[in-house]
Design a protein around this motif. Structure first.
Motif, short mmCIF file in Angstrom:
data_model
loop_
_atom_site.label_atom_id
_atom_site.label_comp_id
_atom_site.label_asym_id
_atom_site.label_seq_id
_atom_site.Cartn_x
_atom_site.Cartn_y
_atom_site.Cartn_z
N VAL A 145 0.83 -1.21 0.00
CA VAL A 145 0.00 0.00 0.00
C VAL A 145 0.86 1.26 0.00
O VAL A 145 0.58 2.22 -0.72
N ALA A 146 1.92 1.28 0.80
CA ALA A 146 2.77 2.48 0.87
C ALA A 146 3.38 2.80 -0.49
O ALA A 146 3.45 3.97 -0.88
N ARG A 147 3.79 1.78 -1.21
CA ARG A 147 4.43 2.03 -2.50
C ARG A 147 3.46 2.59 -3.53
O ARG A 147 3.81 3.46 -4.33
N ALA A 148 2.21 2.12 -3.49
CA ALA A 148 1.24 2.52 -4.51
C ALA A 148 0.50 3.80 -4.16
O ALA A 148 -0.26 4.30 -4.99
N THR A 149 0.71 4.34 -2.96
CA THR A 149 -0.03 5.55 -2.56
C THR A 149 0.93 6.72 -2.36
O THR A 149 1.18 7.50 -3.28
N ARG A 150 1.45 6.86 -1.16
CA ARG A 150 2.26 8.04 -0.83
C ARG A 150 3.51 8.13 -1.68
O ARG A 150 3.93 9.22 -2.08
N GLN A 155 3.40 13.05 5.25
CA GLN A 155 3.75 13.68 3.98
C GLN A 155 4.73 12.86 3.15
O GLN A 155 4.90 13.13 1.97
N HIS A 156 5.35 11.86 3.76
CA HIS A 156 6.36 11.08 3.05
C HIS A 156 6.12 9.59 3.27
O HIS A 156 5.57 9.19 4.30
N ALA A 157 6.59 8.78 2.32
CA ALA A 157 6.44 7.33 2.45
C ALA A 157 7.17 6.80 3.67
O ALA A 157 6.71 5.85 4.31
N ARG A 158 8.30 7.42 4.02
CA ARG A 158 9.02 6.95 5.20
C ARG A 158 8.19 7.15 6.47
O ARG A 158 8.35 6.41 7.43
N ALA A 203 -0.70 16.78 3.59
CA ALA A 203 -0.87 15.76 4.62
C ALA A 203 -1.56 16.40 5.80
O ALA A 203 -1.39 17.59 6.06
N LEU A 204 -2.33 15.60 6.53
CA LEU A 204 -3.04 16.14 7.68
C LEU A 204 -2.12 16.35 8.87
O LEU A 204 -2.41 17.18 9.73
N ILE A 205 -1.05 15.59 8.93
CA ILE A 205 -0.06 15.77 9.99
C ILE A 205 1.22 16.23 9.32
O ILE A 205 1.87 15.48 8.59
N ARG A 206 1.59 17.46 9.56
CA ARG A 206 2.81 17.98 8.97
C ARG A 206 3.35 19.06 9.90
O ARG A 206 2.62 19.70 10.64
N SER A 207 4.65 19.21 9.86
CA SER A 207 5.27 20.22 10.70
C SER A 207 4.98 21.60 10.16
O SER A 207 4.58 21.77 9.00
N GLY A 208 5.17 22.59 11.00
CA GLY A 208 4.97 23.96 10.56
C GLY A 208 6.05 24.41 9.59
O GLY A 208 6.92 23.63 9.18
#
Length: 536
Positions: free
Chosen positions: A108-113, A193-196, A272-277
């Protein structure tokens, strides 16, 4: 006039297009996962069936492994362990807890984010593809892969003489476990925001699930019901079968998937809904250097895998005294663990360090796989367009990855040593525990060298590195117990370490593995300098 039909047709067409695209992207990875997992299960079932070929042998095994709580913490509580299917479930327990969640996460991670990060998803959404359809297609392809794996599991178990009902229920429980983590990865792909970040969050949840299941099983409380691993265990395929427990992971997986689809349909592409400022106007000095930037990229993976190793080490160390007491009262347990000779505590530490070595090797393959993502998503070309050379870039990442490996080995070994020493009341155990962990470093770097060589030669071959990791894991965990031939055991680098601190470490073998790792790494560096960038 029917207004709904054209829209429905367009949506169906868009989903069909996405299914074909995701299927093409994932076909090699999906096939490899199915073959490796299926071979692991069938090999385990066939080996156990040939080794425990009488009720007396199965009963002796069951008596041995049910003594004390330490083995419950590792493989879980198997209801109906006094049966062929129960022995197979116990032997396959740790591998299933590690590999089945990784199946759902990786696909899933590879095919999405990851596709979104690369910019390819933006091109697709410019046509008639709805925002939620890439996530839906990824979940459907992952589910189809899980279903194929489940079918292979059930067939392999039944062919080994396990009752069909138990075979099907056990296979379904493992498939439901993978489905939960596929849904979790889809949701995290919307939140981070990132696959990692998807991998880090998923691995942390997996580590917490393992700990919750272990605590619940060892304390015999309801805590294991909080863990997806506990849900798979509670199905009791070879005991008092509970088919209804499958509804829990299926419902949770569906809820996670639906939440992911709703978020994917609403959020802006690339957000992304969770991201740093907002970050500083200028990058910190350490991020301007190749090695500092590499450390920033690999930091989430290092922290995630380190957390998993430390949690396992702490839990096992705390149970050391209980296991020693169980072995004192039941010599068959010591024989089952391979510590019929020597100090039982050394055998316990040796077995735990092998688990930690496999975790560290998984980190290495995943971390080097990040380099392929950096290249495929176009960031490597930008980095190499200036004064940064290919060799310096690859060397920086390699040093950071190996530095993370040393952090994992030292950190988990230190926690294991301290927890074990506190449990048995002898701080003298700390030194041998640390040195036994360090002894596995050459074996772990062989896998790192293989991954580097594959990445340098042809990035699309990188799936072979994961296949090699699965083979090493299978042999390390199940080879000795299933009495594989020595030539099979020798395929795994961990075999040549010598099982410290119980066994004798051969410096020549460690040196040879270090040389092999260097040669493989050199092949990777040389090939990377000569090939095109980017390359599939």
């Amino acid at each position: 006039m029917n207004i709904g039909t054209p829209g429905t047709s367009t949506q169906a067409s868009g989903l069909g297009i996405m299914l074909r695209i995701v299927g093409r992207i994932q076909r090699r990875s999906a096939l490899l996962w199915v073959l490796v997992l299926g071979a692991s299960m069938i090999g385990t079932a066939a080996g156990v069936a040939s080794l425990y070929d009488s009720p007396a042998k199965i009963h002796s095994y069951a008596q041995a492994v049910t003594s004390g709580n330490a083995l419950l913490a590792i493989n879980g509580k198997v209801e109906g362990i006094d049966s062929l299917g129960g022995v197979i479930q116990d032997e396959f327990g740790f591998m299933a807890a590690l590999l089945l969640p990784l199946l759902g996460i990786a696909l899933v991670a590879r095919a999405t984010r990851r596709e979104e990060e690369s910019g390819r998803l933006e091109l697709l959404l410019g046509g008639r593809i709805a925002r939620h359809e890439p996530t839906l297609a990824a979940l459907l392809v992952a589910t189809a892969t899980i279903a194929a794996t489940v079918a292979l599991f059930a067939a392999g178990l039944a062919a080994s003489g396990v009752p069909v009902a138990g075979s099907v229920l056990y296979a379904f429980s493992l498939g439901a476990l993978a489905f939960v983590f596929a849904g979790l990865a889809a949701l995290l792909a919307q939140l981070t925001q990132h696959a990692r970040g998807v991998y880090l969050g998923s691995v942390l949840v997996l580590a917490a699930s393992y700990v919750l299941r272990g605590v619940g099983d060892t304390t015999r409380t309801w805590v294991s019901w909080l863990s997806p691993l506990g849900w798979a265990e509670k199905a009791a395929p070879f005991g008092h079968q509970r088919w209804w427990t499958l509804a829990i992971p299926v419902a949770i997986g569906l809820a996670l998937g639906v939440a992911a689809l709703r978020l994917a349909a609403r959020r802006d592409l690339g957000s992304a809904l969770i991201r740093s400022g907002a970050g500083p106007q200028h990058a910190a000095a350490r991020l301007r250097s190749p090695i500092g930037f590499a450390a920033w990229i690999h930091r989430p993976a290092i922290l995630g895998w380190l957390a998993g190793g430390v949690l396992l080490a702490g839990m096992m160390g705390a149970l050391a005294q209980q296991l020693l007491g169980a072995m004192a009262g039941n010599p068959a347990l010591a024989l089952a663990l391979g510590v019929a000779h020597g100090r039982p505590l050394d055998g316990f530490v040796a077995a735990t360090q092998l688990y930690l070595a496999i975790i560290a090797a998984g980190y290495l393959v995943q971390a080097i796989g990040t380099l392929r993502a950096e290249e495929a998503e176009g960031r490597l070309e930008t980095r190499l367009s200036g004064t940064l050379s290919r060799t310096r870039w690859l060397a920086s990442h390699t040093l950071v990855v190996l530095g993370g490996l040393n952090m994992m080995v030292l950190g988990s070994s230190l926690v294991l040593g301290l927890a074990t020493a506190a449990s048995v009341g002898n701080m003298a155990e700390l030194g041998p525990t640390l040195t036994s962990g360090l002894a596995y470093l050459p074996a772990e770097t062989v896998l790192a060298g293989l991954a580097l060589a594959l990445y340098g030669l042809r990035p699309r071959w990188f799936a072979i590195a994961w296949a090699g990791y699965a083979v090493v894991t299978f042999i390390a965990f199940l080879g000795p117990g299933l009495k594989f031939g020595q030539w099979v055991l020798d395929i795994s680098p961990t075999t040549h370490v010598g099982n410290p601190p119980m066994g004798t470490v051969q410096p020549s073998a460690l040196t040879l593995m270090g040389v092999i790792a260097l040669i493989l790494g050199a092949i990777g560096f040389a090939a990377f300098r000569r090939r095109g960038v980017p390359q599939g």
